[in-house]
Structures are given as structure tokens and as C-alpha cells.
Design a protein around this motif. Sequence first.
Motif, short mmCIF file in Angstrom:
data_model
loop_
_atom_site.label_atom_id
_atom_site.label_comp_id
_atom_site.label_asym_id
_atom_site.label_seq_id
_atom_site.Cartn_x
_atom_site.Cartn_y
_atom_site.Cartn_z
N PHE A 64 12.34 51.85 18.06
CA PHE A 64 11.48 52.00 16.89
C PHE A 64 12.23 52.71 15.76
O PHE A 64 12.16 52.29 14.59
CB PHE A 64 10.23 52.79 17.26
CG PHE A 64 9.28 53.00 16.12
CD1 PHE A 64 8.29 52.08 15.84
CD2 PHE A 64 9.37 54.14 15.31
CE1 PHE A 64 7.42 52.27 14.76
CE2 PHE A 64 8.51 54.34 14.24
CZ PHE A 64 7.53 53.41 13.97
N LEU A 65 12.93 53.78 16.10
CA LEU A 65 13.63 54.54 15.08
C LEU A 65 14.77 53.73 14.45
O LEU A 65 15.07 53.89 13.26
CB LEU A 65 14.17 55.85 15.67
CG LEU A 65 13.09 56.85 16.09
CD1 LEU A 65 13.70 58.04 16.82
CD2 LEU A 65 12.28 57.32 14.88
N VAL A 66 15.39 52.86 15.22
CA VAL A 66 16.44 51.99 14.68
C VAL A 66 15.84 50.89 13.82
O VAL A 66 16.24 50.69 12.66
CB VAL A 66 17.28 51.39 15.83
CG1 VAL A 66 18.16 50.25 15.32
CG2 VAL A 66 18.13 52.47 16.49
N GLU A 67 14.86 50.16 14.37
CA GLU A 67 14.35 48.97 13.69
C GLU A 67 13.41 49.30 12.54
O GLU A 67 13.40 48.61 11.51
CB GLU A 67 13.63 48.06 14.69
CG GLU A 67 14.57 47.39 15.68
CD GLU A 67 13.87 46.28 16.46
OE1 GLU A 67 12.63 46.17 16.38
OE2 GLU A 67 14.59 45.52 17.13
N CYS A 69 12.85 52.65 11.17
CA CYS A 69 13.14 53.85 10.38
C CYS A 69 14.59 53.95 9.93
O CYS A 69 14.95 54.89 9.23
CB CYS A 69 12.76 55.10 11.16
SG CYS A 69 11.03 55.15 11.70
N GLY A 70 15.45 53.01 10.35
CA GLY A 70 16.81 52.97 9.85
C GLY A 70 17.77 53.97 10.46
O GLY A 70 18.78 54.33 9.84
N PHE A 71 17.53 54.42 11.68
CA PHE A 71 18.48 55.32 12.34
C PHE A 71 19.73 54.56 12.72
O PHE A 71 19.68 53.39 13.10
CB PHE A 71 17.83 55.99 13.54
CG PHE A 71 16.99 57.19 13.17
CD1 PHE A 71 17.42 58.47 13.45
CD2 PHE A 71 15.78 57.03 12.48
CE1 PHE A 71 16.67 59.57 13.08
CE2 PHE A 71 15.03 58.12 12.10
CZ PHE A 71 15.47 59.41 12.40
N THR A 72 20.88 55.26 12.62
CA THR A 72 22.17 54.57 12.72
C THR A 72 23.10 55.10 13.79
O THR A 72 24.18 54.53 14.00
CB THR A 72 22.91 54.66 11.37
OG1 THR A 72 23.07 56.06 11.03
CG2 THR A 72 22.14 53.95 10.26
N VAL A 73 22.73 56.20 14.46
CA VAL A 73 23.59 56.78 15.49
C VAL A 73 22.75 57.11 16.72
O VAL A 73 21.68 57.72 16.60
CB VAL A 73 24.29 58.06 15.00
CG1 VAL A 73 25.17 58.66 16.12
CG2 VAL A 73 25.12 57.80 13.76
N PHE A 74 23.23 56.69 17.87
CA PHE A 74 22.63 57.05 19.15
C PHE A 74 23.58 58.05 19.80
O PHE A 74 24.67 57.70 20.25
CB PHE A 74 22.46 55.81 20.03
CG PHE A 74 21.89 56.09 21.40
CD1 PHE A 74 20.86 57.00 21.58
CD2 PHE A 74 22.37 55.42 22.51
CE1 PHE A 74 20.33 57.25 22.85
CE2 PHE A 74 21.86 55.65 23.78
CZ PHE A 74 20.83 56.56 23.94
N ALA A 75 23.17 59.31 19.83
CA ALA A 75 23.98 60.38 20.41
C ALA A 75 23.39 60.79 21.75
O ALA A 75 22.17 60.78 21.93
CB ALA A 75 24.04 61.58 19.48
#
Length: 421
Positions: A64-67, A69-75
Motif C-alpha cells: 500500500f505504501l509503495v503503490e 503513497c509513493g514509498f521508494t525504499v524497503f529497509a
Amino acid sequence: MTDGGLAGWIRAHGHSVAALDLEAPLDDLAPLAEIIGSARVVGLGESSHHVREFYQVRHRMLRFLVERCGFTVFAVEAPFTEGGLLDDWLGGGSGAVEDVAAAAIALSLGDVPELHDVLRWLRAYNQRTDGAPVRYAGADLPGSLGSPLPGIEAIAAYIEAYDPDALPTLTRARELVGRFHDPAPMKVLFGYPSADQAERDTLTAVLAELVARMQRLAHRQRARGRAAEHAVAAHHLRGAWLLDQVHRAMSAEGIEIASTFRDVYLAESMLHQLEQDSSARIVLAAHNWHLKKAPEPFGTGELFPAGYHLAAELGADYRAIGVTSRGGRTAVASGDLTGSTGFPFQEASLPPLEDAAIESAFPDSAPWTLADLRAASTVSDAERYTRMRMADYFCDQPAFDCFDAVVCVTETNGTAYTRPT
């Protein structure tokens, strides 16, 4: 304020979610956008490693945060030094996901089918998206508590190119670390106190010299257009130096104090990512303890988790979401912790709910429920909830102080990696 206290507030305003499937539609997670707002770092927690449903709910939130909200890094709570292996794979690199994850994520935490599922999804997403790809970043110390050797090796090419006069010092560091390095991180951690004291002190001095030399180069490298390259090398070296401090502190003060150096680095790794990319938005998957915003009372002082440091640096740009469960089974570390490169986990039953535990306020009518604790802060009994699950016990952890929101899964189970009781 609600007559039913927090339990009543969650029944009225919490968000019940039925889906655990990563590929399920995302509309049921719409309230998450309001919770995270414009935050640049969002921590997604877990009360224990190797719990199947925790991976599932966190990965749906990640998607959800990627698609949306535009989040770009999975740490991930995994070594920074080895993170490039998995980042390359997400960009289309070769290898089986199981092998790459095991190499990049220490202590068996890469050996999780549910994690492999989300990594495959991220790789496919990167191949089809027209926007910014999602990158992977490890956040933890080199080897996650093993020896500093991976961090030292990671700066070798940089030292050779830009500070060749430091090569004898680097060689000395390699030599000293090599005397107690082992592929099994816990064997190194618990075996360090038996190493020669003079050699331990010399290693600390040598690493400090390398850190100082690296700092001395900072402005020169920026002036020559190598700021990013220098920053990465400096972060590798700082991880090696902090890991040495972990080993020294554990020998003198115990693992609780020693682990706080790890939390410093977890937080700094997130700030490093933001400095490297001013547009980055990061999802950090880690244990609840590392993500919480409140310090932990300890003896006559306090311990400071990574979330405390991130909240101090970022303010509202950091959001912490604790993930826990009402009941079922969990995973606990067990057996020989020093005998292999993995970390043995065993499935264990969760103890019954306690009245003071935040989990007792959540209903069991849905597979999982999301509650915005900031919106619930005025409930009449907020101060009652001073406890939360930690592995197979409860610990003193006031949820309203520690987290912006809490996800509570109704029933959990260990991953396929865990051994049954």
C-alpha cells in the motif's frame, strides 16, 4: 472520550482487515494513508521474528505504501554492508531469491517464504513501473553482531583509491579481526570476551584511526564530486567501529547496553538513505523494540531504541506502527545460538492476555485490526495499557508512548523456518 475506553474506541473507530494475501485489493488499507501522512520514514514492527502473519500484514502495508503513497525504499533489520546484494536483485540481478535473501539478511531472517514472496513482488513491480523503482537497504551493523570484517572489507577499494597511506592501518585491522572472525555471528559475539585484551584494545584504536582519517577526507571528496561515494564508505566504516563498541560493551556491561549501539546505527542508516536521496520515503521493517519512540528504563538509566533517535531527528516525519497479536503461537530463539550461521527459532504458545496489555483492547472479530493511537489518545483508560507482547512474554511497553498506531493480529503462527515444540 468514549464510555467503553480504548476497547470501545477500537470497536467504533479501529479498522478491521480481513485480507492477509499480498495480492488482495488495497482499499481496505486506506486509513493507513491518514496515519502516516507525509512521513518520510515509517516503521513496521513485530513483537517477535519468524511469525507468519506479521510478515503478511506488514507486506500488505508495504505494498500500500509503495503503490498508493509513493514509498521508494524497503529497509530491513539486516546488515547494511550486505544490502547491495538484494538491492541488485530487485533491479533484475541474477540468482534465486532464497539464496540472495539468505546472503543479504543475517541470522536466518532471510529464510522466510513470506519474505521471499514480497521480494518477488517488489522485483516484478520494479520491472513494470514507469516511476521510481523500489530499492532495498539493510539498516543494521555488518553481519548483524558478528565481526567487523565485512565492514572493513567494504571500504578497502575506497581506501586504496583515495587514502592509500591508510592501507597499512587497514591491513592491521583485517589482521586483528581475522583472529576472532567466524561465519557464525553469535559465536563471535559471545566469544569476543575470551580474545586477548591487548589485541581488542589495539583493534579499537586502529578502527578509531580509520574513522578519523575518513572524516578528514569528507570535505575534499565533496569538493571533487564524490560526496555520495564518501558517505557510503563512511557509513560502512562507522558500522564496523560501532560493532567493535558493541563487543566491548557486551563484555563489560551486558547485551542490553551493548545493543544500543546497534540502535544508533539502525537510525543513522535511515538518515543516511534520506541524505543520499532527498526524495526517498522509507519503510523500515524491524522488531517493535527497535522502532518504538520511547526510551526504555534500565537500571538507574535508560536505553534508547532506534525509533527514539529517529523521532528526535525527524519529528512528524517518522511514524512507528507496532505489530502484535492477541493469541496463538509465536517464535522464540532456542537451542545453540553459537553453532551455525543461522539462528534457531522454535514455535511457542503465547501466554493468555493480561488486562494491562494493549492487545486485550483489540477485538477478535477480524484477522487483524489497525488502530490509530494518536486519534485514541483521549480515551478514559489510556494509562492502563502499559504492557505489550514481546516474543512469548509481556514487557513494560506503554503503547501510547511508543507507537503512533498498533496492528493487532487475532491469531499468529511461526513461519516454516521455526521448529515445532
